[in-house]
Design an enzyme around this catalytic site. Structure first.
Site, PDB file in Angstrom:
ATOM      1  CB  CYS B  83       9.858  25.241  19.251  1.00 39.01           C
ATOM      2  SG  CYS B  83      10.307  26.540  20.331  1.00 39.01           S
ATOM      3  CB  CYS B 206       1.764  27.988  28.695  1.00 37.94           C
ATOM      4  SG  CYS B 206       0.958  29.627  28.305  1.00 37.94           S
ATOM      5  CB  SER B 207       4.243  23.670  26.894  1.00 37.77           C
ATOM      6  OG  SER B 207       4.684  24.768  26.087  1.00 37.77           O
ATOM      7  CG  HIS B 332       7.642  22.557  24.479  1.00 42.35           C
ATOM      8  ND1 HIS B 332       8.252  21.896  23.160  1.00 42.35           N
ATOM      9  CD2 HIS B 332       7.360  23.515  23.736  1.00 42.35           C
ATOM     10  CE1 HIS B 332       8.336  22.656  22.156  1.00 42.35           C
ATOM     11  NE2 HIS B 332       7.994  23.850  22.451  1.00 42.35           N
TER      12      HIS B 332
END
Lengths: 386, 386
Positions: B83, B206-207, B332
């Site tokens: 990521c 959470c993204s 994201h």
């Protein structure tokens, strides 16, 4: 280019069915390279690999390999350029050293291709092509290379037996390489009689499926003799690219990416084709070996096969080529092959190539190819002066 | 570090269901960046991406994007650090410029995550972990981060509502970012009442899943004013790594890779935490945003949430953080996020951040995270002096 040198090399044998994981393979090669450099730690790692996301469902090889090698904490990431991933990882390492940010850098490549079905590996290789353009057409990676072979043979009136001289040469050379995948002498007739894979390419025109890893320790030329008495200078590290899909190109019998990368490399290294003592080319398919001889400036278009046929490319010839067996016979674990080439050249230029040694080799050139001639890293290496 | 500067930036909106291909996304961001730099061609490209092999069965993004951007021929390859791929691609570009081999370099990241099933994306994200260790245990990437959240809350006696201040901040900031994925003000109560994903993490901790690309044009600081009147210096570009798997680490409530990378970055850039005017941290999950504030030196262990809660991290606070919405609300798209952070900081430091602008911002810091705190690129940017 300011100086970068290779001061350590490592390679696993290339095998099909190694049973080893990506990590085990890379650690084996990396540990050898680090020990060969007489050190126990590096400042950073660049790991070349093509298919781990697809075949192993594993990414993040940078941190994974850094930790597995006992180098946790250091900068590390994966570098991918299809089947040239090992070559572009070396390019990334060269830039890291030249940047002045990292002093001792491990670069290499790893691929695990065995243990999967042929359709799985075939689909994996097609990731090098543009999926949006040709991904769903049914053509395979071998099929695209077969189109090149057919066009090349037709345009230049080169018979298959002339092209077949290339794999024959590679199998001959691999007999002396204990780490080669294939130890089997073959003849031109064997190539022509082997099973058809994608017309006109037959089994012995094609490199096999294998597992392997190769690694190199790089540092500045200035500091190289702190690590070894036989440093090898990387006098040029260039990368050419091209449009990904064959039908986007004006001529499929020559790779512009190769010609661009090698022209720049000759200029940077101040070397001419006639100065090259040892050559490693990307012969994933027989015709690519022949085309490389032409694109790199050793033969005119259509005449490359004569160099392989007439002994010029043999280890005792004028232009020893693929002296450890090349992709065809040393083996072609795709993301590692570019690193194998450099490790083998470094052994040649430091007079450590064993039975594969070419006497007095001082200048070496390696050409790796990702995709169908799409990404081409070229490295020119020189025995470092004392 | 000799000087490297950002002279052009580009970003696509982050969306779920963009319907765009990887190539379309990257070309959109790359074209913007190249035009922003006032040029029509770059010398090389480094493309950050994590999951294309797994989700799109497409590798070789380097040559693919170079060609799609009208830059065929130039050196180009993919760089992967889970990521944090966008951040490590920037690191590769910085080294390319510092090496002296390439003058004008495009770096960026791209990821396409929408259009796949949740199990597919979940399996894709787990490629950041060591498959051999935890790949088959059934735990998910969110689950591993939930273990961190649980341990952090327990050890430091921090209630969930304190941690929830971080996503609330990000959603507030994203309201002013037209390219953000989510334009929705949320409260701490909304976070605590949102559906449970992996205990204790809830949906708004959470993204999300999104598609996007961001890109930057880099060149030497010396030449930067040929391209723009508002160059932004990359005063440090560092990468820390750590053991990949949580249970290999002595303490999961702090990321050693972050601490290592930022310590080196502060030293190289000659900057202290109190000099930072704008901060971008990797808040893929709320707790990670809080931990980042601590690991980067802005708060002691266990006290990071107070900065988010008490307005310190707000755009008009002492330490404006995730000023465009961060991973949580800007979005994201994993391999692109590290590049979005740098593009956003560059806009801030060149006074082009629109409604998100922090007045008089001169020093910015970005921390990206690959895996569970495993690969951490840190960049410190400065408004370049004239």
């Amino acid at each position: 280019m300011r100086g970068v040198a290779i001061v350590g090399v490592g390679m696993t044998p290339v095998t099909s069915g190694s049973g080893k994981s990506l990590t085990e393979l890379f650690v084996e090669a990396g540990t050898q390279a680090i020990e060969d450099a007489g050190i126990d730690r590096v400042d950073s790692l660049y790991v070349g690999n093509m298919m781990s996301g697809f075949l192993q469902n594993q990414e993040h090889l940078g941190a994974l390999m850094a930790t597995a090698l006992g180098n946790e904490g250091v900068p590390s990431y994966k570098v991918e350029g299809a089947c040239a991933s090992g070559g572009v990882a070396a390019n990334a390492g060269v830039k890291a050293v030249l940047s002045g940010l990292e002093g001792v850098v491990l670069v290499g490549g790893v691929e695990k291709m065995s243990g999967y079905t042929t359709p799985e590996v075939t689909a994996g290789l097609m990731m090098a092509e543009d999926k949006a353009r040709v991904g769903g057409t049914g053509v395979t990676f071998v099929g695209l290379n077969a189109m090149i072979a057919r066009e090349y043979m037709h345009r230049y009136k080169v018979p298959h037996e002339a092209i077949a001289a290339f794999p024959v040469l590679c199998h001959e050379n691999a007999l002396d390489n204990p780490k080669a995948q294939f130890h089997k002498k073959i003849t031109v007739e064997d190539v022509l009689k082997s099973p058809l894979v994608a017309d006109p390419l037959r089994l012995f025109d094609c490199s096999g499926i294998g597992d392997g890893a190769a690694a190199l320790v790089l540092t500045s030329l200035k500091n190289a003799r702190k690590f070894t008495d036989t440093p090898v200078e990387i006098a040029a590290s260039t990368v050419g690219t091209d449009r990904v899909t064959l039908y986007q190109r004006p001529d499929i019998t020559t790779f512009e990416a190769s010609r661009k990368a090698v022209a720049e490399a000759y200029q940077r290294a101040r070397v001419k084709p006639e100065d090259v003592d040892v050559l490693e080319v990307h012969d994933a398919f027989s015709v690519l070996g022949i085309m490389a001889l032409e694109d790199l400036g050793f033969a005119s278009k259509g005449s490359g096969s004569s160099l392989a046929k007439d002994g010029v490319c043999a280890r005792d010839g004028r232009l020893p080529t693929n002296t450890f067996g090349g992709l065809k016979a040393r083996g072609h674990p795709v993301g590692a092959s570019g690193a194998y080439q450099l490790a083998e050249l470094a052994l040649q230029l430091s007079n450590r190539a064993g039975k594969c040694q070419v006497p007095n080799a001082e200048v070496g050139l390696a050409q790796s190819v990702g995709g169908i001639g799409t990404t081409v890293p070229v490295h020119i290496l020189k025995r470092a002066g004392s």
